[in-house]
Scaffold this active site. Structure first.
Site, mmCIF file in Angstrom:
data_model
loop_
_atom_site.group_PDB
_atom_site.id
_atom_site.type_symbol
_atom_site.label_atom_id
_atom_site.label_comp_id
_atom_site.label_asym_id
_atom_site.label_seq_id
_atom_site.Cartn_x
_atom_site.Cartn_y
_atom_site.Cartn_z
ATOM 1 N N LYS A 1 60.225 31.120 40.701
ATOM 2 C CA LYS A 1 60.412 29.854 41.418
ATOM 3 C C LYS A 1 61.865 29.380 41.318
ATOM 4 O O LYS A 1 62.446 28.936 42.301
ATOM 5 C CB LYS A 1 59.467 28.767 40.883
ATOM 6 C CG LYS A 1 57.991 29.122 41.028
ATOM 7 C CD LYS A 1 57.084 27.964 40.661
ATOM 8 C CE LYS A 1 57.110 27.585 39.187
ATOM 9 N NZ LYS A 1 56.534 28.615 38.298
ATOM 10 N N ARG B 1 51.565 20.252 39.069
ATOM 11 C CA ARG B 1 50.877 21.262 38.267
ATOM 12 C C ARG B 1 49.443 20.875 37.965
ATOM 13 O O ARG B 1 48.728 21.631 37.298
ATOM 14 C CB ARG B 1 51.612 21.409 36.936
ATOM 15 C CG ARG B 1 52.392 22.703 36.766
ATOM 16 C CD ARG B 1 53.180 22.510 35.485
ATOM 17 N NE ARG B 1 53.603 23.685 34.837
ATOM 18 C CZ ARG B 1 54.832 24.198 34.938
ATOM 19 N NH1 ARG B 1 55.700 23.688 35.765
ATOM 20 N NH2 ARG B 1 55.163 25.236 34.217
ATOM 21 N N ARG C 1 63.034 37.504 29.829
ATOM 22 C CA ARG C 1 63.818 36.270 29.953
ATOM 23 C C ARG C 1 64.040 35.643 28.572
ATOM 24 O O ARG C 1 65.110 35.109 28.295
ATOM 25 C CB ARG C 1 63.087 35.282 30.879
ATOM 26 C CG ARG C 1 63.880 34.018 31.178
ATOM 27 C CD ARG C 1 63.247 33.196 32.285
ATOM 28 N NE ARG C 1 62.140 32.379 31.827
ATOM 29 C CZ ARG C 1 61.367 31.629 32.631
ATOM 30 N NH1 ARG C 1 61.583 31.618 33.926
ATOM 31 N NH2 ARG C 1 60.387 30.913 32.136
ATOM 32 N N ARG D 1 64.899 29.919 25.472
ATOM 33 C CA ARG D 1 63.736 29.041 25.599
ATOM 34 C C ARG D 1 62.660 29.432 24.590
ATOM 35 O O ARG D 1 62.145 30.546 24.637
ATOM 36 C CB ARG D 1 63.168 29.138 27.023
ATOM 37 C CG ARG D 1 63.896 28.255 28.013
ATOM 38 C CD ARG D 1 63.330 28.381 29.393
ATOM 39 N NE ARG D 1 61.893 28.088 29.470
ATOM 40 C CZ ARG D 1 61.233 27.955 30.614
ATOM 41 N NH1 ARG D 1 61.874 28.087 31.760
ATOM 42 N NH2 ARG D 1 59.948 27.702 30.606
ATOM 43 N N ARG E 1 50.537 29.639 28.466
ATOM 44 C CA ARG E 1 51.030 29.058 29.719
ATOM 45 C C ARG E 1 50.315 29.662 30.926
ATOM 46 O O ARG E 1 50.007 28.960 31.881
ATOM 47 C CB ARG E 1 52.540 29.258 29.836
ATOM 48 C CG ARG E 1 53.300 28.160 29.112
ATOM 49 C CD ARG E 1 54.629 28.634 28.591
ATOM 50 N NE ARG E 1 55.579 28.966 29.622
ATOM 51 C CZ ARG E 1 56.548 29.878 29.473
ATOM 52 N NH1 ARG E 1 56.656 30.560 28.337
ATOM 53 N NH2 ARG E 1 57.391 30.110 30.433
#
Ligand code: ADP
Length: 191
Positions: free
Chosen positions: A14, A89, A128, A134, A146
């Protein structure tokens, strides 16, 4: 106005596609994940509140998210359109967004959903995590949580837009530019 909801699971791409769509269509980006990370970095009360949810890969409560988005929309009264990334969401967030946009007489134009299989998502998030810094990308349990939260709480948001005939699914696996072309084609067909 062109108002896009860019939808998809964590790791669907996204953020990457938002950057490209923003340049092409001159849109204002509203990424709730980025906004929360900014608050976190600045140590604001909102950031502190959000942190414990984000660290576990759980959703920040609806009222908090909706208030933050409302403020952000109001801060940009004269834009050509918005791209919402990572929001809404939950169905409650989707209803609140409709209310906010209807007040401005600028409804959501289209929901673009990036479709990517779970195994590919996990691979992308783990890689990532190696560079993003993160915390929620660095632990496979948090990544899996998640994806689970996405399935239980966020998938129903797609049905919400299907009922409004605004939902369009796009294959999110392949070359970044090919995916971008596919998204652009859908936007041009709808706008
Ligand atoms: P990703 O899509 O990779 O999981 P995001 O950057 O969109 O990451 O979001 C990171 C975290 O921020 C989420 O796991 C959640 O805790 C919080 N968050 C972001 N957007 C929302 C939202 N719309 N509602 C609730 N929580 C959110």
């Amino acid at each position: 106005m062109l108002n896009i909801v860019l939808f998809g699971p964590p790791g669907a791409g996204k953020g990457t596609q938002s950057d490209k769509l923003i340049s092409k269509y001159d849109l204002q980006h509203i990424s709730t994940g980025d906004l929360f990370r900014k608050h976190l970095g600045e140590g604001t009360d909102l950031g502190k509140l959000a942190q414990k949810f984000m660290d576990e890969g759980n959703l920040v409560p609806d009222e908090v998210v909706i208030g933050m988005v409302d403020e952000k929309i109001k801060a940009h009264p004269n834009v050509k359109g918005f791209i919402f990334d990572g929001f809404p969401r939950t169905v409650k967030q989707a209803e609140a967004l409709d209310e906010l946009m209807n007040k401005k007489n600028t409804p959501i134009t289209i929901m673009l959903a990036l479709e990517v299989p779970d195994e590919e998502l996990k691979k992308r998030l783990v890689s990532r995590g190696a560079t993003s810094g993160r915390a929620d990308d660095q632990d496979i349990n948090k990544i899996e949580n998640r994806i689970q939260v996405y399935k239980s709480e966020t998938i129903p948001v797609a049905d919400y837009y299907k009922q409004q005939n605004k939902f369009v699914g796009v294959n999110g696996v392949g070359a970044i530019n090919e995916i971008f072309e596919a998204l652009s084609k859908e936007i041009d067909a709808k706008a």
